[in-house]
Design an enzyme around this catalytic site. Structure first.
Site, short mmCIF file in Angstrom:
data_model
loop_
_atom_site.label_atom_id
_atom_site.label_comp_id
_atom_site.label_asym_id
_atom_site.label_seq_id
_atom_site.Cartn_x
_atom_site.Cartn_y
_atom_site.Cartn_z
N GLU A 42 24.48 7.92 12.66
CA GLU A 42 23.09 7.44 12.58
C GLU A 42 22.91 7.05 11.13
O GLU A 42 23.04 7.89 10.24
CB GLU A 42 22.17 8.58 13.03
N CYS B 146 15.08 8.66 7.44
CA CYS B 146 15.73 7.47 8.01
C CYS B 146 14.74 6.68 8.86
O CYS B 146 14.97 5.52 9.15
CB CYS B 146 16.93 7.88 8.85
P1 NAP Z 1 25.92 9.58 2.41
O1 NAP Z 1 26.20 9.15 1.04
O2 NAP Z 1 26.29 8.66 3.49
O3 NAP Z 1 26.67 10.98 2.61
C1 NAP Z 1 26.61 11.71 3.83
C2 NAP Z 1 27.91 12.49 3.98
O4 NAP Z 1 28.98 11.58 4.26
C3 NAP Z 1 28.31 13.24 2.73
O5 NAP Z 1 28.91 14.46 3.09
C4 NAP Z 1 29.33 12.33 2.09
O6 NAP Z 1 30.25 13.05 1.33
C5 NAP Z 1 30.01 11.71 3.29
N1 NAP Z 1 30.52 10.38 2.98
C6 NAP Z 1 29.83 9.35 2.43
N2 NAP Z 1 30.63 8.28 2.29
C7 NAP Z 1 31.84 8.63 2.77
C8 NAP Z 1 33.09 7.95 2.91
N3 NAP Z 1 33.24 6.70 2.52
N4 NAP Z 1 34.12 8.61 3.46
C9 NAP Z 1 33.97 9.89 3.86
N5 NAP Z 1 32.83 10.58 3.75
C10 NAP Z 1 31.77 9.97 3.21
O7 NAP Z 1 24.40 9.95 2.63
P2 NAP Z 1 23.41 10.80 1.73
O8 NAP Z 1 24.18 11.46 0.62
O9 NAP Z 1 22.65 11.66 2.61
O10 NAP Z 1 22.43 9.75 1.10
C11 NAP Z 1 22.88 8.62 0.43
C12 NAP Z 1 22.24 7.39 1.03
O11 NAP Z 1 22.34 7.43 2.46
C13 NAP Z 1 20.77 7.26 0.78
O12 NAP Z 1 20.49 6.63 -0.43
C14 NAP Z 1 20.30 6.48 1.98
O13 NAP Z 1 20.46 5.12 1.78
C15 NAP Z 1 21.18 6.91 3.08
N6 NAP Z 1 20.61 7.95 3.95
C16 NAP Z 1 20.43 7.72 5.25
C17 NAP Z 1 19.96 8.73 6.07
C18 NAP Z 1 19.80 8.57 7.51
O14 NAP Z 1 19.09 9.32 8.12
N7 NAP Z 1 20.49 7.69 8.16
C19 NAP Z 1 19.65 9.96 5.58
C20 NAP Z 1 19.86 10.19 4.26
C21 NAP Z 1 20.35 9.19 3.46
P3 NAP Z 1 30.27 12.91 -0.28
O15 NAP Z 1 28.88 12.98 -0.74
O16 NAP Z 1 31.09 14.06 -0.69
O17 NAP Z 1 30.92 11.61 -0.54
#
Ligand code: NAP
Length: 532
Positions: free
Chosen positions: A265, A302
């Site tokens: 998601e 989100c």
């Molecule tokens: P994220 O950066 O996607 O990280 C979520 C999880 O996935 C973390 O444990 C991260 O680990 C891992 N991950 C991220 N990229 C990866 C990759 N290329 N390979 C393997 N694992 C990976 O999300 P977030 O830290 O919650 O927030 C960052 C951004 O995501 C926000 O700025 C926003 O744009 C978006 N977001 C979306 C939602 C939603 O509900 N869909 C919620 C929150 C945030 P690491 O941190 O260790 O890399």
């Protein structure tokens, strides 16, 4: 138990072998004690092996045993008391009331899954009994049920440190289905992750389940996260977070020798359409409701409304004035971590620099506030400029939104039809007004997972009827929800037994129906036994 900074592998807390780090308090930018550790690849492999070994044992538990286990997980989380709430607030900048609310949601979610599996509907049991005398060919006895898919890897999101994290929706659904869970904890709230994992480890122990039923691995997503997804014993992935992260894991999983489903998601801009009569009747209330939804939790949801679409006119001008007044009162907010705050500043600066985009309202300025702060912002653009620039559809995570002004109904429909897949779509309409916009409803239905009328998209109810997902790029599989009891369907797979010895059938398929579950027997839904 104090926070140790260790990993939970096969029921034991072990020091991570791949480095150390500390959580950061986003309100002060200061490091939080204690030092935490990262798991090594060897440790990931050990956790996966334990999950693989636990899978058949956990799958063989009865629905009642699993329900008791889920309830016990909730009890143990509650028993963590204020320590959990305080740590969560420290690691996220969330006020204690939000922490408390999210804890209640998380525990209620676990308990809801407990009661759901006892009802057995998710098994979708179907029994077609043998017709030995059927002409021209006899029919064998065939019985269909759902079984756990196998070990599941869960990636929690930064913004829901309980409800979409270690014991969040994905974990609850997978455990309810009978799948061992390996959580890749979020490095933004590692202490919160560990405390919740301590609670789950206790529940595993009390239920006399194998340690491999639940593991917590901390480390970099690109390293341990990828390692977990590539492990052959892992059979599915649940993810909530960024587009980049979700798609990286999706591609990784699809390129395995044995591809596995990734239920990611990935958020969206959640369009809100303001119809003219709704504004003419109540522009101020609509504006206040919108600003409340936009700025809730510093916009870090989100389902945050990132795009507003409306027809030009005096009603819209009134809405804009009221929104600007309401937004001006919104304090600068602390974001979850440095990366998210930086992405917000970059995203809003990028928006402001796009052709035809102007800033029309803003919240309190950041000023000299400590920590990773941000200012709420509302931008405006004409529909043709929006249609010409796909960047304006990109999610800026936080309390920023773009108002798209349309000249007429046809342009409004053009804007809606240009939208990509969304978690939600909202319409603000006066009574009877919706009926005058059948094409709008038709178009939005093609785009969204949840259609909202005269409410706002923030606040995702955890219930039987919830759909939290949607067409790509909101999620990788539009057929499934990641919130609510229907989300269990992601972690089961169907199997049918043909001409199978009656005494050896799984309990739910046995003639006597020992668990008294609803079953479709020869086309009729019933809880009755099968006549032998
Ligand atoms: P994220 O950066 O996607 O990280 C979520 C999880 O996935 C973390 O444990 C991260 O680990 C891992 N991950 C991220 N990229 C990866 C990759 N290329 N390979 C393997 N694992 C990976 O999300 P977030 O830290 O919650 O927030 C960052 C951004 O995501 C926000 O700025 C926003 O744009 C978006 N977001 C979306 C939602 C939603 O509900 N869909 C919620 C929150 C945030 P690491 O941190 O260790 O890399």
């Amino acid at each position: 138990m104090a926070i140790s900074g260790k990993q939970l592998i096969n029921g034991l807390w072990v020091q991570g072998e791949a480095g150390q780090y500390q959580a950061i308090n986003p309100a002060t930018a200061a490091a939080i004690e204690p030092v935490m550790s990262y798991a090594s690849k060897v440790q990931v492999a050990a956790a996966v092996a334990a999950a693989e070994a636990a899978a058949p044992i956990f799958a063989a538990t009865s629905l009642a045993q699993r329900a008791a286990f889920l309830n016990s997980c909730a009890d143990e989380i509650m028993a963590l008391g204020d320590e959990l709430l305080d740590r969560l607030s420290q690691e996220t900048g969330y006020p204690k009331a939000r922490a408390e609310g999210e804890r209640a949601r998380t525990c209620n979610q676990l308990r809801l899954f407990a009661s759901t599996i006892l009802k057995g509907e998710y098994l979708n049991i179907r029994i077609d009994t043998a017709l030995p005398d059927r002409q021209p060919l006899p029919r064998p006895d065939i019985r269909f049920t759902n079984q756990p898919i196998g070990p599941v890897v869960v990636f929690g999101a930064s913004n829901f440190p309980l409800a979409f994290s270690v014991a969040g929706g994905d974990t609850a659904a997978a455990l309810a289905a009978g799948c061992p869970v390996l959580v890749k904890g979020h490095n933004s709230h590692p202490g919160t992750c560990e405390l919740v994992a301590q609670a789950l480890a206790k529940a595993v122990q009390k239920a006399a389940l194998p340690g491999g039923v639940f593991s917590l691995i901390m480390g970099s997503g690109r390293e341990v996260g990828s390692e977990l997804v590539l492990a052959p014993a892992v059979k599915a992935v649940g993810f909530t977070g960024s587009q980049a992260g979700g798609m990286a894991l999706f591609h990784l999983a699809n390129n395995r020798p044995e591809p596995i489903p990734v239920f990611a998601e990935m958020g969206s801009v959640n369009p809100v359409v303001l119809l003219p009569q709704a504004l003419a009747q109540n522009a101020e209330a609509v504006a206040t409701g919108f600003v409340g939804s936009l700025t809730l939790g510093v916009g870090q949801f989100c389902v945050n409304p990132g795009v507003v679409i409306a027809l030009q006119g005096p009603e819209l001008d009134q809405f804009c004035r009221a929104a600007a007044t309401a937004l001006a009162k919104v304090p600068a907010g602390v974001m979850l971590n440095e990366g998210i705050a930086a992405a917000y500043h970059k995203g809003t600066a990028h928006l402001a620099g796009q052709a035809g985009v102007e800033l029309v309202a803003a919240g309190e300025a950041i000023g000299g506030k400590a920590g990773f702060c941000s200012q709420a912002q509302l931008f405006k653009v004409q529909a043709q400029a929006f249609l010409a620039n796909p960047h304006l559809q990109e999610e800026v995570f936080g309390h920023a939104s773009v108002l798209v002004v349309c000249q007429d109904k046809a342009e409004l429909l053009q804007v809606v039809s240009s939208l990509r897949g969304q978690l939600t779509g909202t319409i603000q309409a006066a009574p009877d007004e919706l009926a005058a916009y059948p094409e709008l409803v038709q178009q939005l239905r093609q785009k969204v997972g949840r259609l909202v009328v005269n409410n706002y998209p923030t606040g995702v109810e955890v219930c039987d009827a919830m759909m939290h997902g949607g067409p790509f790029p909101a999620a990788t599989d539009a057929r499934f929800t990641s919130v609510g009891t229907a989300s269990i369907a992601r972690f089961v797979r169907p199997i049918c037994f043909q001409n199978y010895p009656a005494a050896l059938l799984p309990a739910e398929l046995q003639n006597s129906n020992p668990w008294q579950l609803p079953r479709l027997i020869n086309g009729v839904k019933t809880t009755a036994a099968v006549e032998a």
